[in-house]
Design an enzyme around this catalytic site. Structure first.
Site, PDB file in Angstrom:
ATOM      1  N   LYS A  14       0.832  -1.212   0.000  1.00 43.49           N
ATOM      2  CA  LYS A  14       0.000   0.000   0.000  1.00 43.49           C
ATOM      3  C   LYS A  14       0.871   1.270   0.000  1.00 43.49           C
ATOM      4  O   LYS A  14       0.660   2.162  -0.818  1.00 43.49           O
ATOM      5  CB  LYS A  14      -0.952   0.000   1.204  1.00 43.49           C
ATOM      6  CG  LYS A  14      -1.936  -1.165   1.201  1.00 43.49           C
ATOM      7  CD  LYS A  14      -2.972  -1.062   2.312  1.00 43.49           C
ATOM      8  CE  LYS A  14      -2.399  -1.222   3.707  1.00 43.49           C
ATOM      9  NZ  LYS A  14      -1.965  -2.597   4.050  1.00 43.49           N
ATOM     10  N   ARG A  89      -9.994   0.192   8.564  1.00 44.68           N
ATOM     11  CA  ARG A  89      -9.513  -1.157   8.799  1.00 44.68           C
ATOM     12  C   ARG A  89     -10.512  -2.000   9.596  1.00 44.68           C
ATOM     13  O   ARG A  89     -10.250  -3.155   9.866  1.00 44.68           O
ATOM     14  CB  ARG A  89      -8.222  -1.063   9.608  1.00 44.68           C
ATOM     15  CG  ARG A  89      -7.012  -1.716   8.975  1.00 44.68           C
ATOM     16  CD  ARG A  89      -5.830  -1.336   9.858  1.00 44.68           C
ATOM     17  NE  ARG A  89      -4.656  -2.080   9.607  1.00 44.68           N
ATOM     18  CZ  ARG A  89      -3.578  -1.593   8.971  1.00 44.68           C
ATOM     19  NH1 ARG A  89      -3.580  -0.383   8.469  1.00 44.68           N
ATOM     20  NH2 ARG A  89      -2.511  -2.332   8.852  1.00 44.68           N
ATOM     21  N   ARG A 128      11.303  -6.804   4.405  1.00 42.69           N
ATOM     22  CA  ARG A 128      11.220  -5.408   4.827  1.00 42.69           C
ATOM     23  C   ARG A 128      11.810  -5.220   6.233  1.00 42.69           C
ATOM     24  O   ARG A 128      12.388  -4.170   6.525  1.00 42.69           O
ATOM     25  CB  ARG A 128       9.745  -4.982   4.823  1.00 42.69           C
ATOM     26  CG  ARG A 128       9.503  -3.546   5.212  1.00 42.69           C
ATOM     27  CD  ARG A 128       8.069  -3.140   4.980  1.00 42.69           C
ATOM     28  NE  ARG A 128       7.174  -3.663   6.001  1.00 42.69           N
ATOM     29  CZ  ARG A 128       5.860  -3.504   5.995  1.00 42.69           C
ATOM     30  NH1 ARG A 128       5.278  -2.865   4.989  1.00 42.69           N
ATOM     31  NH2 ARG A 128       5.099  -3.986   6.954  1.00 42.69           N
ATOM     32  N   ARG A 134      11.225  -2.214  11.568  1.00 43.11           N
ATOM     33  CA  ARG A 134      10.011  -2.027  12.362  1.00 43.11           C
ATOM     34  C   ARG A 134       9.829  -3.184  13.331  1.00 43.11           C
ATOM     35  O   ARG A 134       9.908  -4.347  12.937  1.00 43.11           O
ATOM     36  CB  ARG A 134       8.794  -1.955  11.432  1.00 43.11           C
ATOM     37  CG  ARG A 134       8.477  -0.561  10.963  1.00 43.11           C
ATOM     38  CD  ARG A 134       7.457  -0.586   9.851  1.00 43.11           C
ATOM     39  NE  ARG A 134       6.196  -1.240  10.215  1.00 43.11           N
ATOM     40  CZ  ARG A 134       5.138  -1.282   9.420  1.00 43.11           C
ATOM     41  NH1 ARG A 134       5.192  -0.718   8.230  1.00 43.11           N
ATOM     42  NH2 ARG A 134       4.043  -1.891   9.805  1.00 43.11           N
ATOM     43  N   ARG A 146      -1.136 -10.099  12.752  1.00 43.72           N
ATOM     44  CA  ARG A 146      -1.585  -9.025  11.850  1.00 43.72           C
ATOM     45  C   ARG A 146      -2.374  -9.606  10.685  1.00 43.72           C
ATOM     46  O   ARG A 146      -3.365  -9.023  10.250  1.00 43.72           O
ATOM     47  CB  ARG A 146      -0.388  -8.220  11.354  1.00 43.72           C
ATOM     48  CG  ARG A 146       0.149  -7.286  12.443  1.00 43.72           C
ATOM     49  CD  ARG A 146       1.565  -6.851  12.192  1.00 43.72           C
ATOM     50  NE  ARG A 146       1.707  -6.062  10.980  1.00 43.72           N
ATOM     51  CZ  ARG A 146       2.880  -5.854  10.378  1.00 43.72           C
ATOM     52  NH1 ARG A 146       3.979  -6.379  10.862  1.00 43.72           N
ATOM     53  NH2 ARG A 146       2.927  -5.113   9.298  1.00 43.72           N
TER      54      ARG A 146
HETATM   55  P1  ATP Z   1       1.495  -2.034   4.720  1.00 43.27           P
HETATM   56  O1  ATP Z   1       2.717  -2.856   4.814  1.00 43.27           O
HETATM   57  O2  ATP Z   1       0.640  -2.461   3.534  1.00 43.27           O
HETATM   58  O3  ATP Z   1       1.759  -0.583   4.714  1.00 43.27           O
HETATM   59  P2  ATP Z   1       0.990  -2.696   7.492  1.00 43.27           P
HETATM   60  O4  ATP Z   1      -0.202  -3.348   8.103  1.00 43.27           O
HETATM   61  O5  ATP Z   1       2.239  -3.452   7.512  1.00 43.27           O
HETATM   62  O6  ATP Z   1       0.597  -2.299   6.012  1.00 43.27           O
HETATM   63  P3  ATP Z   1       0.628  -0.083   8.647  1.00 43.27           P
HETATM   64  O7  ATP Z   1      -0.542   0.186   7.789  1.00 43.27           O
HETATM   65  O8  ATP Z   1       1.733   0.864   8.629  1.00 43.27           O
HETATM   66  O9  ATP Z   1       1.345  -1.429   8.292  1.00 43.27           O
HETATM   67  O10 ATP Z   1       0.061  -0.281  10.143  1.00 43.27           O
HETATM   68  C1  ATP Z   1       0.896  -0.603  11.224  1.00 43.27           C
HETATM   69  C2  ATP Z   1       0.068  -0.803  12.476  1.00 43.27           C
HETATM   70  O11 ATP Z   1      -0.569   0.438  12.832  1.00 43.27           O
HETATM   71  C3  ATP Z   1      -1.082  -1.808  12.378  1.00 43.27           C
HETATM   72  O12 ATP Z   1      -0.673  -3.135  12.570  1.00 43.27           O
HETATM   73  C4  ATP Z   1      -2.000  -1.300  13.510  1.00 43.27           C
HETATM   74  O13 ATP Z   1      -1.531  -1.686  14.771  1.00 43.27           O
HETATM   75  C5  ATP Z   1      -1.860   0.208  13.408  1.00 43.27           C
HETATM   76  N1  ATP Z   1      -2.887   0.780  12.516  1.00 43.27           N
HETATM   77  C6  ATP Z   1      -2.680   1.360  11.311  1.00 43.27           C
HETATM   78  N2  ATP Z   1      -3.829   1.756  10.755  1.00 43.27           N
HETATM   79  C7  ATP Z   1      -4.814   1.410  11.624  1.00 43.27           C
HETATM   80  C8  ATP Z   1      -6.228   1.527  11.629  1.00 43.27           C
HETATM   81  N3  ATP Z   1      -6.891   2.079  10.608  1.00 43.27           N
HETATM   82  N4  ATP Z   1      -6.915   1.054  12.694  1.00 43.27           N
HETATM   83  C9  ATP Z   1      -6.286   0.514  13.730  1.00 43.27           C
HETATM   84  N5  ATP Z   1      -4.960   0.345  13.799  1.00 43.27           N
HETATM   85  C10 ATP Z   1      -4.212   0.791  12.763  1.00 43.27           C
HETATM   86 MG    MG Z   2       1.885   1.145   5.278  1.00 45.89          MG
END
Ligand code: ATP
Ligand code: MG
Length: 194
Positions: A14, A89, A128, A134, A146
């Site tokens: 994303k 989400r 990553r 991270r 997740r």
């Molecule tokens: P991507 O790799 O596609 O960017 P991701 O799930 O690895 O997605 P982030 O979107 O950066 O990573 O989200 C990291 C964390 O932040 C999530 O696991 C969650 O704990 C929190 N988070 C992010 N967005 C939301 C949301 N809309 N509602 C609740 N928690 C969120």
């Molecule tokens: Mg992201």
């Protein structure tokens, strides 16, 4: 204003694909994950509370991310629209977004969903982890949580947006350039019909 949602499981790409899309269409890219990580880096109270949840692979409370989104909607006015990445989400977030937009006489323009199998998610996040460092990317059990959270809480949004006729899928397996081309074609098709 246009309101695009970039949807998909963790590690779907994303953030990677949001950047060129936002630039091309003058959209403000809002990543709730990045906004939360900025709060953590600054050591704010919100950041301190969010860190534990994020590091365990759990979602932060709906009202926390909704507050950040509402603030950003009010802040950026000189744009053609917004590109939401990682929000909504949960079903609650989706309904609350709808209300937030209705209050502004706006609506979600389209949802672009990056599709990737769970096995590949694990591979990409492991890759990553070595680059970005991270904490939530480092432990296999956190990544599993997740992915589980995505299937349980986020995937139900697909049916919701499909019913509204604004849901579009893009195959996110391939090189970054290949997927970017697919995203770009999908956005062009959406805008041609709008
Ligand atoms: P991507 O790799 O596609 O960017 P991701 O799930 O690895 O997605 P982030 O979107 O950066 O990573 O989200 C990291 C964390 O932040 C999530 O696991 C969650 O704990 C929190 N988070 C992010 N967005 C939301 C949301 N809309 N509602 C609740 N928690 C969120
Ligand atoms: Mg992201």
């Amino acid at each position: 204003m246009k309101y695009f949602i970039l949807f998909g499981p963790p590690g779907a790409g994303k953030g990677t694909h949001a950047a060129p899309m936002a630039k091309k269409y003058n959209l403000k890219h809002l990543s709730t994950g990045e906004l939360l990580r900025a709060e953590i880096a600054e050591g704010t109270e919100l950041g301190l509370k969010a860190k534990e949840l994020i590091d365990g692979g759990n979602l932060v409370p709906d009202e926390v991310v909704e507050g950040m989104i509402a603030k950003a909607f009010g802040k950026y006015r000189d744009v053609a629209g917004f590109l939401l990445d990682g929000f909504p989400r949960t079903v609650t977030q989706a309904y609350d977004l709808k209300e937030m937009l209705e209050a502004r006489d706006e609506e979600v323009t389209a949802v672009i969903s990056l599709m990737i199998p769970d096995e590949l998610i694990k591979e990409r996040i492991a890759g990553r982890a070595k680059i970005e460092g991270r904490a939530d990317d480092a432990k296999p059990e956190v990544i599993e949580n997740r992915i589980r959270t995505y299937h349980e809480k986020t995937e139900p949004l697909i049916a919701l947006y499909r019913d509204e006729g604004i849901y579009h899928e893009v195959d996110s397996v391939g090189t970054i350039a290949e997927v970017e081309e697919r995203v770009s074609r999908t956005v062009a098709e959406i805008l041609a019909k709008a």
